[in-house]
Every structure is written in structure tokens, then in C-alpha cells.
Write a protein that holds these residues in place. Structure first.
Motif, mmCIF file in Angstrom:
data_model
loop_
_atom_site.group_PDB
_atom_site.id
_atom_site.type_symbol
_atom_site.label_atom_id
_atom_site.label_comp_id
_atom_site.label_asym_id
_atom_site.label_seq_id
_atom_site.Cartn_x
_atom_site.Cartn_y
_atom_site.Cartn_z
ATOM 1 N N GLU A 8 0.887 -1.188 -0.078
ATOM 2 C CA GLU A 8 0.028 0.050 -0.110
ATOM 3 C C GLU A 8 0.952 1.203 -0.120
ATOM 4 O OE1 GLU A 8 -2.349 -3.254 2.122
ATOM 5 O OE2 GLU A 8 -0.340 -2.576 2.109
ATOM 6 N N GLU A 9 1.872 1.193 0.934
ATOM 7 C CA GLU A 9 2.819 2.403 0.875
ATOM 8 C C GLU A 9 3.482 2.861 -0.387
ATOM 9 O OE1 GLU A 9 3.841 2.367 5.710
ATOM 10 O OE2 GLU A 9 4.885 1.241 4.223
ATOM 11 N N ALA A 10 3.994 1.602 -0.977
ATOM 12 C CA ALA A 10 4.651 1.749 -2.300
ATOM 13 C C ALA A 10 3.659 2.063 -3.593
ATOM 14 C CB ALA A 10 5.249 0.484 -2.596
ATOM 15 N N CYS A 11 2.567 1.783 -3.435
ATOM 16 C CA CYS A 11 1.466 2.068 -4.395
ATOM 17 C C CYS A 11 1.360 3.711 -4.336
ATOM 18 C CB CYS A 11 0.207 1.305 -4.144
ATOM 19 S SG CYS A 11 -1.233 1.568 -5.239
ATOM 20 N N LEU A 12 0.990 4.025 -3.030
ATOM 21 C CA LEU A 12 0.708 5.483 -2.879
ATOM 22 C C LEU A 12 2.023 6.168 -3.198
ATOM 23 C CD1 LEU A 12 -1.284 5.255 0.337
ATOM 24 C CD2 LEU A 12 -2.082 5.653 -1.950
ATOM 25 N N ARG A 13 3.087 5.806 -2.916
ATOM 26 C CA ARG A 13 4.319 6.863 -3.128
ATOM 27 C C ARG A 13 4.628 6.834 -4.630
ATOM 28 N NH1 ARG A 13 9.029 4.922 -4.606
ATOM 29 N NH2 ARG A 13 8.416 2.830 -3.698
ATOM 30 N N GLU A 14 4.566 5.493 -5.331
ATOM 31 C CA GLU A 14 4.771 5.620 -6.738
ATOM 32 C C GLU A 14 3.714 6.483 -7.508
ATOM 33 O OE1 GLU A 14 7.128 4.223 -8.953
ATOM 34 O OE2 GLU A 14 8.322 3.754 -7.279
ATOM 35 N N LEU A 15 2.494 6.325 -7.246
ATOM 36 C CA LEU A 15 1.322 7.120 -7.731
ATOM 37 C C LEU A 15 1.730 8.483 -7.595
ATOM 38 C CD1 LEU A 15 -1.284 6.691 -8.949
ATOM 39 C CD2 LEU A 15 -2.297 7.259 -6.720
ATOM 40 N N TYR A 16 2.132 9.070 -6.634
ATOM 41 C CA TYR A 16 2.550 10.415 -6.377
ATOM 42 C C TYR A 16 3.716 10.751 -7.145
ATOM 43 C CZ TYR A 16 3.558 15.026 -4.244
ATOM 44 O OH TYR A 16 3.749 16.341 -4.252
ATOM 45 N N GLU A 17 4.570 10.038 -6.992
ATOM 46 C CA GLU A 17 6.061 10.309 -7.810
ATOM 47 C C GLU A 17 5.923 10.533 -9.155
ATOM 48 O OE1 GLU A 17 9.074 7.538 -6.772
ATOM 49 O OE2 GLU A 17 9.077 8.203 -4.656
ATOM 50 N N GLU A 18 5.073 9.584 -9.845
ATOM 51 C CA GLU A 18 4.633 9.368 -11.222
ATOM 52 C C GLU A 18 3.478 10.267 -11.896
ATOM 53 O OE1 GLU A 18 4.900 5.452 -12.821
ATOM 54 O OE2 GLU A 18 6.614 5.090 -11.571
ATOM 55 N N THR A 19 2.779 10.732 -10.950
ATOM 56 C CA THR A 19 1.595 11.417 -11.378
ATOM 57 C C THR A 19 1.209 12.831 -10.927
ATOM 58 O OG1 THR A 19 0.006 10.400 -10.035
ATOM 59 C CG2 THR A 19 0.465 9.278 -12.157
ATOM 60 N N GLY A 20 1.733 12.880 -9.564
ATOM 61 C CA GLY A 20 1.590 14.042 -8.775
ATOM 62 C C GLY A 20 0.313 14.021 -7.941
ATOM 63 N N LEU A 21 -0.612 12.770 -7.902
ATOM 64 C CA LEU A 21 -1.994 12.621 -7.636
ATOM 65 C C LEU A 21 -1.803 11.892 -6.154
ATOM 66 C CD1 LEU A 21 -3.878 11.112 -10.435
ATOM 67 C CD2 LEU A 21 -3.916 13.513 -9.634
ATOM 68 N N GLN A 22 -2.438 12.464 -5.386
ATOM 69 C CA GLN A 22 -2.553 11.889 -3.970
ATOM 70 C C GLN A 22 -4.235 11.080 -3.825
ATOM 71 O OE1 GLN A 22 -1.691 15.197 -1.397
ATOM 72 N NE2 GLN A 22 0.456 14.135 -1.094
ATOM 73 N N LEU A 23 -4.167 9.829 -3.421
ATOM 74 C CA LEU A 23 -5.323 9.034 -3.378
ATOM 75 C C LEU A 23 -5.366 8.382 -2.167
ATOM 76 C CD1 LEU A 23 -4.838 9.661 -6.664
ATOM 77 C CD2 LEU A 23 -6.569 7.795 -6.868
ATOM 78 N N GLU A 24 -6.352 7.732 -1.818
ATOM 79 C CA GLU A 24 -6.343 7.017 -0.585
ATOM 80 C C GLU A 24 -6.749 5.716 -1.003
ATOM 81 O OE1 GLU A 24 -9.085 7.017 3.389
ATOM 82 O OE2 GLU A 24 -9.580 8.530 1.798
ATOM 83 N N ILE A 25 -6.279 4.539 -0.612
ATOM 84 C CA ILE A 25 -6.671 3.351 -0.739
ATOM 85 C C ILE A 25 -7.925 2.746 -0.055
ATOM 86 C CG2 ILE A 25 -5.890 0.922 -0.427
ATOM 87 C CD1 ILE A 25 -3.005 1.775 -1.143
ATOM 88 N N GLU A 26 -8.682 2.139 -0.897
ATOM 89 C CA GLU A 26 -10.093 1.888 0.034
ATOM 90 C C GLU A 26 -9.862 0.454 0.213
ATOM 91 O OE1 GLU A 26 -13.686 2.438 -2.338
ATOM 92 O OE2 GLU A 26 -13.618 4.505 -1.934
ATOM 93 N N ARG A 27 -9.353 -0.616 -0.638
ATOM 94 C CA ARG A 27 -8.989 -1.831 -0.346
ATOM 95 C C ARG A 27 -8.471 -2.620 -1.498
ATOM 96 N NH1 ARG A 27 -12.348 -5.487 -2.971
ATOM 97 N NH2 ARG A 27 -14.233 -4.806 -4.296
ATOM 98 N N LEU A 28 -7.922 -3.695 -1.163
ATOM 99 C CA LEU A 28 -7.419 -4.498 -2.338
ATOM 100 C C LEU A 28 -8.359 -4.965 -3.028
ATOM 101 C CD1 LEU A 28 -4.688 -6.088 -3.508
ATOM 102 C CD2 LEU A 28 -5.010 -7.671 -1.584
ATOM 103 N N ALA A 29 -8.373 -5.097 -4.448
ATOM 104 C CA ALA A 29 -9.185 -5.733 -5.172
ATOM 105 C C ALA A 29 -8.798 -6.949 -6.040
ATOM 106 C CB ALA A 29 -9.869 -4.655 -6.273
ATOM 107 N N PHE A 30 -7.731 -6.981 -6.596
ATOM 108 C CA PHE A 30 -7.107 -8.038 -7.279
ATOM 109 C C PHE A 30 -5.605 -8.400 -7.004
ATOM 110 C CE2 PHE A 30 -9.876 -5.903 -10.069
ATOM 111 C CZ PHE A 30 -10.894 -6.948 -10.678
ATOM 112 N N ILE A 31 -5.323 -9.648 -6.913
ATOM 113 C CA ILE A 31 -4.113 -10.359 -6.737
ATOM 114 C C ILE A 31 -3.851 -10.848 -8.082
ATOM 115 C CG2 ILE A 31 -2.283 -11.891 -5.693
ATOM 116 C CD1 ILE A 31 -4.070 -11.445 -3.236
ATOM 117 N N HIS A 32 -2.753 -10.543 -8.867
ATOM 118 C CA HIS A 32 -2.483 -11.104 -10.289
ATOM 119 C C HIS A 32 -1.029 -11.723 -10.256
ATOM 120 C CE1 HIS A 32 -1.684 -10.168 -14.586
ATOM 121 N NE2 HIS A 32 -2.194 -11.279 -14.527
ATOM 122 N N GLU A 33 -1.148 -13.209 -10.805
ATOM 123 C CA GLU A 33 0.274 -13.808 -10.995
ATOM 124 C C GLU A 33 0.250 -13.849 -12.264
ATOM 125 O OE1 GLU A 33 1.516 -16.923 -8.448
ATOM 126 O OE2 GLU A 33 -0.556 -16.918 -7.759
#
Length: 119
Positions: A8-33
Motif C-alpha cells: 500500500e505504501e509503495a503504491c501511494l508513493r509511486e502514484l504520487y511520484e509518477e503522476t503528482g496525484l494523492q489518493l487514498e486506498i479503499e481496499r485490495l481488489a485483485f491479486i494477479h500472478e
């Protein structure tokens, strides 16, 4: 991911670094292998790869969702990010491909879904 960082922390950090957007995680939806044949960058050898991805449902913290992309592909080319309607996902070269069907059926009460592919 950085050492000691949750998905979750990595997702929020990467999202901000690459888009400038700040979002909030609601929940995990998919696990993809995903199992696929990749290519080593220094050698033109093919390698077997196993990718494990976590996809989260998120909501914005502000109403402004304009993207400030400073992201580049592994070959150095500039990446362009664009919001697309879920109904049009299948018309784009977008990955994972299963999102074209799965996102249309997603609801707030959906359970976490594990999907295995060979893309």
C-alpha cells in the motif's frame, strides 16, 4: 518497493511520484500472478518470469485529477497517462488485459479476486 515498505505504501508513493496525484486506498481488489517469457536487458536471452501484482481500489483526496506525468519507459521513451472509461478499456493496448471484463463487474462488496495469466 523499498525495503520495509508495504504494498500500500509503495503504491501511494509511486502514484504520487509518477503522476503528482494523492489518493487514498479503499481496499485490495485483485491479486494477479502472471507467468511470461521476458528478455534480459544486457543479453538477448529469454528468461522465465513470474510477476505478482496487487491492484487496489482507490479514491481521490481532491477533485483535481489532472496528471503531471514525468514517467519514462525502460527504453527512455516518455510515457503518457490518460484516464479512460472502463467501458472503453478493451479498445486500448492496456495491461492487464483481464481488466476489460473484470472492472465492469467490480462492486464495493466484491471479494478480493486472484487471477493467474500467461501474458
Amino acid at each position: 518497493m523499498q525495503l520495509g515498505e508495504t504494498a500500500e505504501e509503495a503504491c501511494l508513493r509511486e502514484l504520487y511520484e509518477e503522476t503528482g496525484l494523492q489518493l487514498e486506498i479503499e481496499r485490495l481488489a485483485f491479486i494477479h500472478e502472471n507467468f511470461f517469457t521476458g528478455q534480459e536487458s544486457d543479453f538477448l536471452n529469454k528468461v522465465n518470469c513470474h510477476e505478482l501484482s496487487f491492484y487496489f481500489l482507490m479514491k481521490p483526496l481532491t477533485e483535481n485529477l489532472s496528471v503531471k506525468s514525468e514517467s519514462f519507459g525502460t527504453d527512455g521513451s516518455k510515457e503518457f497517462l490518460k484516464w479512460i472509461p472502463i467501458a472503453e478499456y478493451k479498445n486500448y493496448k492496456a495491461f492487464p488485459t483481464f481488466f476489460a471484463d473484470e472492472l465492469k463487474n467490480l462492486s464495493v462488496n466484491s471479494q478480493i479476486k486472484r487471477i493467474v495469466t500467461t501474458e
